[in-house]
Design a protein around this motif. Structure first.
Motif, PDB file in Angstrom:
ATOM      1  N   ASN A 146       0.706  -1.044   0.008  1.00 17.77           N
ATOM      2  CA  ASN A 146      -0.066  -0.029  -0.002  1.00 17.77           C
ATOM      3  C   ASN A 146       0.912   1.176   0.065  1.00 17.77           C
ATOM      4  OD1 ASN A 146      -2.251  -1.500   0.049  1.00 17.77           O
ATOM      5  ND2 ASN A 146      -1.740  -1.741   2.575  1.00 17.77           N
ATOM      6  N   THR A 147       0.198   2.379   0.045  1.00 16.03           N
ATOM      7  CA  THR A 147       0.936   3.715  -0.127  1.00 16.03           C
ATOM      8  C   THR A 147       0.572   4.639   0.941  1.00 16.03           C
ATOM      9  OG1 THR A 147      -0.526   4.545  -1.822  1.00 16.03           O
ATOM     10  CG2 THR A 147       1.646   3.632  -2.445  1.00 16.03           C
ATOM     11  N   MET A 148       1.518   5.386   1.293  1.00 15.33           N
ATOM     12  CA  MET A 148       1.144   6.384   2.471  1.00 15.33           C
ATOM     13  C   MET A 148       0.917   7.802   1.969  1.00 15.33           C
ATOM     14  SD  MET A 148       3.431   7.844   5.533  1.00 15.33           S
ATOM     15  CE  MET A 148       2.882   8.173   7.210  1.00 15.33           C
ATOM     16  N   HIS A 149      -0.038   8.636   2.244  1.00 16.22           N
ATOM     17  CA  HIS A 149      -0.352   9.835   1.868  1.00 16.22           C
ATOM     18  C   HIS A 149      -0.692  10.705   3.122  1.00 16.22           C
ATOM     19  CE1 HIS A 149      -0.802   8.065  -2.217  1.00 16.22           C
ATOM     20  NE2 HIS A 149      -1.274   7.172  -1.380  1.00 16.22           N
ATOM     21  N   PHE A 150       0.084  12.040   3.009  1.00 15.78           N
ATOM     22  CA  PHE A 150      -0.372  12.884   4.323  1.00 15.78           C
ATOM     23  C   PHE A 150      -1.495  14.019   3.905  1.00 15.78           C
ATOM     24  CE2 PHE A 150       4.000  11.752   5.762  1.00 15.78           C
ATOM     25  CZ  PHE A 150       3.618  11.883   6.941  1.00 15.78           C
ATOM     26  N   ASN A 151      -2.489  14.044   4.802  1.00  9.00           N
ATOM     27  CA  ASN A 151      -3.514  15.323   4.577  1.00  9.00           C
ATOM     28  C   ASN A 151      -2.989  16.410   4.866  1.00  9.00           C
ATOM     29  OD1 ASN A 151      -5.651  13.494   3.895  1.00  9.00           O
ATOM     30  ND2 ASN A 151      -5.622  12.661   6.051  1.00  9.00           N
ATOM     31  N   HIS A 152      -1.867  16.442   6.060  1.00  2.00           N
ATOM     32  CA  HIS A 152      -1.234  17.620   6.348  1.00  2.00           C
ATOM     33  C   HIS A 152      -0.139  17.041   7.295  1.00  2.00           C
ATOM     34  CE1 HIS A 152      -3.815  17.715  10.332  1.00  2.00           C
ATOM     35  NE2 HIS A 152      -2.646  18.461  10.617  1.00  2.00           N
ATOM     36  N   HIS A 153       0.924  17.796   7.512  1.00  7.47           N
ATOM     37  CA  HIS A 153       1.994  17.504   8.585  1.00  7.47           C
ATOM     38  C   HIS A 153       2.642  18.671   8.851  1.00  7.47           C
ATOM     39  CE1 HIS A 153       4.912  18.126   5.373  1.00  7.47           C
ATOM     40  NE2 HIS A 153       4.185  17.602   4.314  1.00  7.47           N
ATOM     41  N   ASP A 154       3.185  18.623  10.430  1.00  4.15           N
ATOM     42  CA  ASP A 154       3.748  19.864  10.978  1.00  4.15           C
ATOM     43  C   ASP A 154       4.544  19.015  11.824  1.00  4.15           C
ATOM     44  OD1 ASP A 154       4.650  22.164  11.831  1.00  4.15           O
ATOM     45  OD2 ASP A 154       2.516  22.743  12.444  1.00  4.15           O
ATOM     46  N   TYR A 155       5.377  18.476  11.664  1.00  6.39           N
ATOM     47  CA  TYR A 155       6.490  17.706  12.420  1.00  6.39           C
ATOM     48  C   TYR A 155       7.471  18.669  13.228  1.00  6.39           C
ATOM     49  CZ  TYR A 155       4.749  13.194  11.171  1.00  6.39           C
ATOM     50  OH  TYR A 155       4.069  12.057  11.114  1.00  6.39           O
ATOM     51  N   ARG A 156       6.743  19.157  14.569  1.00  3.13           N
ATOM     52  CA  ARG A 156       7.417  19.910  15.433  1.00  3.13           C
ATOM     53  C   ARG A 156       6.908  19.959  16.825  1.00  3.13           C
ATOM     54  NH1 ARG A 156       4.443  24.022  16.592  1.00  3.13           N
ATOM     55  NH2 ARG A 156       2.754  24.720  15.065  1.00  3.13           N
ATOM     56  N   THR A 157       7.598  20.200  17.814  1.00  2.00           N
ATOM     57  CA  THR A 157       6.918  20.203  19.142  1.00  2.00           C
ATOM     58  C   THR A 157       5.699  21.251  18.922  1.00  2.00           C
ATOM     59  OG1 THR A 157       8.876  19.878  20.434  1.00  2.00           O
ATOM     60  CG2 THR A 157       7.141  20.964  21.488  1.00  2.00           C
ATOM     61  N   GLY A 158       4.435  20.538  19.390  1.00  2.00           N
ATOM     62  CA  GLY A 158       3.450  21.752  19.050  1.00  2.00           C
ATOM     63  C   GLY A 158       2.486  21.573  17.828  1.00  2.00           C
ATOM     64  N   GLY A 159       3.055  20.565  16.855  1.00  2.00           N
ATOM     65  CA  GLY A 159       2.540  20.466  15.634  1.00  2.00           C
ATOM     66  C   GLY A 159       1.556  19.361  15.643  1.00  2.00           C
ATOM     67  N   SER A 160       1.131  19.060  14.191  1.00  2.00           N
ATOM     68  CA  SER A 160       0.045  18.278  14.324  1.00  2.00           C
ATOM     69  C   SER A 160       0.223  17.410  12.884  1.00  2.00           C
ATOM     70  CB  SER A 160      -1.419  18.571  14.477  1.00  2.00           C
ATOM     71  OG  SER A 160      -1.694  19.410  13.413  1.00  2.00           O
ATOM     72  N   TYR A 161      -0.404  16.300  12.565  1.00  2.00           N
ATOM     73  CA  TYR A 161      -0.417  15.551  11.271  1.00  2.00           C
ATOM     74  C   TYR A 161      -1.895  14.607  11.064  1.00  2.00           C
ATOM     75  CZ  TYR A 161      -0.090  11.340  14.006  1.00  2.00           C
ATOM     76  OH  TYR A 161      -0.195  10.402  15.019  1.00  2.00           O
ATOM     77  N   SER A 162      -1.871  14.229   9.853  1.00  2.00           N
ATOM     78  CA  SER A 162      -2.872  13.338   9.459  1.00  2.00           C
ATOM     79  C   SER A 162      -2.591  12.665   8.255  1.00  2.00           C
ATOM     80  CB  SER A 162      -4.203  14.318   9.183  1.00  2.00           C
ATOM     81  OG  SER A 162      -5.181  13.277   8.616  1.00  2.00           O
ATOM     82  N   TRP A 163      -2.316  11.162   8.096  1.00  2.00           N
ATOM     83  CA  TRP A 163      -2.180  10.449   7.101  1.00  2.00           C
ATOM     84  C   TRP A 163      -2.842   9.366   6.738  1.00  2.00           C
ATOM     85  CZ3 TRP A 163      -0.566   5.428   8.264  1.00  2.00           C
ATOM     86  CH2 TRP A 163      -0.139   5.428   9.634  1.00  2.00           C
ATOM     87  N   ASN A 164      -2.994   8.939   5.544  1.00  2.00           N
ATOM     88  CA  ASN A 164      -3.787   7.406   5.458  1.00  2.00           C
ATOM     89  C   ASN A 164      -3.076   6.506   4.573  1.00  2.00           C
ATOM     90  OD1 ASN A 164      -4.142   8.104   2.585  1.00  2.00           O
ATOM     91  ND2 ASN A 164      -5.787   9.471   3.118  1.00  2.00           N
ATOM     92  N   ASN A 165      -3.323   5.380   4.634  1.00  2.00           N
ATOM     93  CA  ASN A 165      -2.662   4.388   3.761  1.00  2.00           C
ATOM     94  C   ASN A 165      -3.674   4.093   2.635  1.00  2.00           C
ATOM     95  OD1 ASN A 165      -0.549   2.222   5.668  1.00  2.00           O
ATOM     96  ND2 ASN A 165      -0.491   4.274   5.263  1.00  2.00           N
ATOM     97  N   LYS A 166      -3.561   3.834   1.317  1.00 12.15           N
ATOM     98  CA  LYS A 166      -4.245   3.644   0.337  1.00 12.15           C
ATOM     99  C   LYS A 166      -3.561   2.214  -0.422  1.00 12.15           C
ATOM    100  CE  LYS A 166      -5.752   8.184  -0.915  1.00 12.15           C
ATOM    101  NZ  LYS A 166      -5.662   9.398  -1.696  1.00 12.15           N
ATOM    102  N   ASN A 167      -4.739   1.551  -0.915  1.00  9.45           N
ATOM    103  CA  ASN A 167      -4.353   0.279  -1.679  1.00  9.45           C
ATOM    104  C   ASN A 167      -4.260   0.750  -3.060  1.00  9.45           C
ATOM    105  OD1 ASN A 167      -6.807   0.562  -2.796  1.00  9.45           O
ATOM    106  ND2 ASN A 167      -7.893  -1.156  -1.838  1.00  9.45           N
ATOM    107  N   ALA A 168      -3.772  -0.199  -3.904  1.00 11.40           N
ATOM    108  CA  ALA A 168      -3.518   0.209  -5.245  1.00 11.40           C
ATOM    109  C   ALA A 168      -4.469   0.615  -6.045  1.00 11.40           C
ATOM    110  CB  ALA A 168      -2.698  -1.212  -5.984  1.00 11.40           C
ATOM    111  N   ASP A 169      -5.662   0.537  -5.505  1.00 14.53           N
ATOM    112  CA  ASP A 169      -7.083   0.981  -6.221  1.00 14.53           C
ATOM    113  C   ASP A 169      -7.234   2.403  -5.677  1.00 14.53           C
ATOM    114  OD1 ASP A 169      -7.581  -1.353  -7.501  1.00 14.53           O
ATOM    115  OD2 ASP A 169      -8.733  -2.034  -5.838  1.00 14.53           O
TER     116      ASP A 169
END
Lengths: 161, 161
Positions: free
Chosen positions: A50-73
């Motif tokens: 599968n593949t990983m995709h970020f909705n948003h990312h802010d990798y720092r103290t006080g930050g936030s993130y959101s990601w998903n995994n998708k299949n080949a379809d």
């Protein structure tokens, strides 16, 4: 305790925590970057082709993130979102995480990732997850998390070489 | 379980969690706002005649905060900082929190605050804290947290009236 393909999972019965331990044959700075740089994460953090995709990312103290995994379809298999309580390179990350496809919200997990230098030049990663309940912890284990992580960690081995 | 001045603290021996339960004679929207609006928080969230000051605040899902309590001489008594994993008005907040004056970092706490409407028109607040260890949980209890919270909650009673 289960050790499988170099990945150790420690989950004592009746506790609301679990530990995942894995060693990598690469320096700490490189391993830390792999787990905290979105450009690196998308290269290995999805198991089983599968593949990983970020909705948003802010990798720092006080930050936030959101990601998903998708299949080949292109179908979304899982979405995880949370906040970064602490990011101290190259030693430690403390973050929250929630599996967003659950039928109700609120089952957040707090996770510490500790990166330690080993005498052989490698890096020991210890992930420590704590949950709001033993049931939440057990659900994580029964979700197949371990098989996914083994595959992800093996992919990272290849990337680090 | 200890009930003191209407504040109930439940902390089973050997567990890495604790619960704090308090009822307020005010509608849920008002109580929720009191705990999530910095302008309200500074009016009651410092016990024993001290005052609360924000370094920064961003009370939303994915946000973060840092505040301290000062005594009458302007001396900082404690600083707390963390992230907001979820803010769902007027029901629930999930946040991390860390007491920044500890000699080492990493002793973060994940906290769920649940606001429930009561039949009498009041609001039941349940705070559920989970720690990385039983020792961290016990240290919180032994820090005098309970006395401080009783004073804070009594101040909120006055503010809500």
């Amino acid at each position: 305790m289960i050790t499988h393909n170099n990945t150790k999972v420690i989950a004592e019965p009746g506790k609301q925590e679990l530990f995942i331990i894995r060693e990598f044959k690469a320096p700490r700075e490189k391993v830390f970057k792999a787990f905290t740089d979105p450009e690196m994460l998308v290269k290995f953090y999805a198991p089983f082709g599968n593949t990983m995709h970020f909705n948003h990312h802010d990798y720092r103290t006080g930050g936030s993130y959101s990601w998903n995994n998708k299949n080949a379809d292109g179908q979304i298999l899982c979405t995880f979102a949370g906040t970064i309580h602490e990011l101290t390179a190259p030693e430690r990350v403390i973050q929250t995480s929630e599996f967003m496809e659950l039928p109700e919200r609120g089952h957040a997990v707090m996770e510490a990732m500790l990166f330690e230098e080993m005498e052989n030049g490698g890096t020991k990663l210890t992930i420590h997850d704590v949950c709001f309940s033993v049931a939440d912890r057990d659900a994580m284990i029964n979700s197949g998390m371990e098989k996914g992580l083994i595959d992800i960690f093996n992919q990272l081995d290849e990337l680090l070489n």
